[in-house]
Enzyme design. Structure first.
Site, PDB file in Angstrom:
ATOM      1  N   ARG A  60       6.127   9.833  -5.301  1.00 25.64           N
ATOM      2  CA  ARG A  60       5.453   9.234  -4.141  1.00 25.64           C
ATOM      3  C   ARG A  60       4.198  10.085  -4.080  1.00 25.64           C
ATOM      4  NH1 ARG A  60       5.760   9.193   1.915  1.00 25.64           N
ATOM      5  NH2 ARG A  60       4.820   7.248   2.592  1.00 25.64           N
ATOM      6  N   HIS A  64       0.337   8.697  -4.006  1.00 26.58           N
ATOM      7  CA  HIS A  64      -0.692   9.087  -2.950  1.00 26.58           C
ATOM      8  C   HIS A  64      -1.779   9.750  -3.191  1.00 26.58           C
ATOM      9  CE1 HIS A  64       1.831   7.146   0.804  1.00 26.58           C
ATOM     10  NE2 HIS A  64       2.198   6.553  -0.424  1.00 26.58           N
ATOM     11  N   ASN A  92       0.897   9.380   5.336  1.00 28.08           N
ATOM     12  CA  ASN A  92       1.634  10.509   4.907  1.00 28.08           C
ATOM     13  C   ASN A  92       2.134  11.525   5.929  1.00 28.08           C
ATOM     14  OD1 ASN A  92       0.769   9.976   1.989  1.00 28.08           O
ATOM     15  ND2 ASN A  92      -1.574  11.164   2.587  1.00 28.08           N
ATOM     16  N   HIS A 192      10.207   1.738  -5.847  1.00 27.00           N
ATOM     17  CA  HIS A 192      11.152   1.705  -4.682  1.00 27.00           C
ATOM     18  C   HIS A 192      12.505   1.456  -4.984  1.00 27.00           C
ATOM     19  CE1 HIS A 192       7.763   0.817  -1.315  1.00 27.00           C
ATOM     20  NE2 HIS A 192       7.483   2.063  -1.959  1.00 27.00           N
TER      21      HIS A 192
END
Length: 317
Positions: A60, A64, A92, A192
């Site tokens: 992740r 991001h 975040n 995911h």
């Protein structure tokens, strides 16, 4: 006076860096520090062994980072008088994690390489790949040679990072703005298949959605009350510590945890691809790998752009 051998060595290192500086390549560190990638892999696998959830967290971080002005390590910068850290952005704050693993990797590769060679942005990209492999997923050749930003933007992060509440048109547009297509959207959403989500991100779907399996909704409500419990965790799919196709199988059963998950299988243009991935692991793995490489190529800093940070949390001064 430097010996001829040392002079030739430094010249070789400079040429190796110069010739690869302006294009990302899987071989970027082969000559300048071949020990770097094995060192990253060792630390990532140890971290994931200690806590399986860490694999999803490191994946992740790369995602991001790349979505906010490119894959430049900007997410890693702490707040200062001149930097409003992306760590404090809505997507975040109290959510992104694994920064201490990145710090450990950085210290180790700088020690092994004997100098500043490996960027924090490249560490994020390699750690993401190694995390997926550690959880039983595919491997791919990470293109390397990124440099680190000297700025970060919480405001930009707030505006460009996809939300768990987005519907399909919003998701398609969000990814399109990054140069990613619908296939990339579905493949990368397959990340995911590992990890957990906090109650506040799926409460609305659990209590109000109509496109949800009733038994699944009841199960999720047990740990996510209407009020309170915002940080209570639930798995994004039934096997959150294994990189597999359970995520897509869940979507077909209307058991997607997030609104943005189930949006991929809700009578829209991505339904067929979700079905394909749910029953064809090799197709998913192949597409996921390709999309990770593509995402990793978003606006990298190369050559003399940016810097190689000493500390991933701080800009060099």
């Amino acid at each position: 006076m430097a010996s001829p051998t040392n002079f030739l060595l430094h010249t070789f290192v400079w040429l190796a860096l110069a010739t690869t500086a302006f294009s990302l390549s899987p071989k970027f560190y082969d000559q300048v520090c071949p020990q770097a990638l094995p060192a990253i892999k060792k630390i990532v696998h140890a971290a994931v062994h200690r806590e399986r959830r860490m694999g999803a967290s490191l994946l992740r971080l790369h995602f991001h980072d790349c979505f906010v002005n490119g894959c430049d390590g900007s997410l890693l910068l702490d707040s200062t008088a001149t930097i409003d850290s992306e760590k404090n952005a809505r997507a975040n704050v109290n959510s992104t994690r694994g920064f201490e693993v990145i710090d450990q990797i950085k210290a180790e590769v700088d020690k092994i390489c004997g100098r500043l060679v490996v960027s924090c942005a490249d560490i994020l990209a390699v750690a993401a790949r190694d995390s997926v492999v550690a959880l039983g997923g595919p491997s791919w050749k990470v293109r390397l040679g990124r440099r680190d930003s000297t700025t970060a933007s919480k405001n930009l992060a707030n505006s460009v990072l996809p939300s768990p509440f987005m519907d399909l048109p919003a998701l398609i547009n969000n990814f399109k703005n990054q140069g990613l297509n619908q296939r990339d959207l579905v493949a990368l959403s397959g990340g995911h298949t590992i990890g957990l989500a906090q109650c506040f991100t799926f409460r609305n779907r659990t209590y109000n959605a109509t496109n949800i399996d009733p038994a699944f909704a009841k199960e999720r409500r047990a740990t996510c009350p209407r009020d309170g419990g915002n940080t209570n965790l639930a798995p994004l799919d039934p096997t959150p510590a294994r990189f597999d196709t359970s995520y897509f199988k869940n979507l077909v059963k209307k058991r997607g945890l997030l609104i943005s998950d189930q949006a991929l299988f809700n009578g829209g243009s991505t339904d067929d691809l979700v079905k394909t991935y749910s029953s064809n692991p090799e197709v998913f793995w192949n597409d996921f790998s390709k999309s990770m490489i593509k995402m990793g190529n978003i606006k990298p800093l190369t050559g003399k752009q940016g810097q190689i940070r000493v500390n991933c949390r701080k800009v060099n001064w």
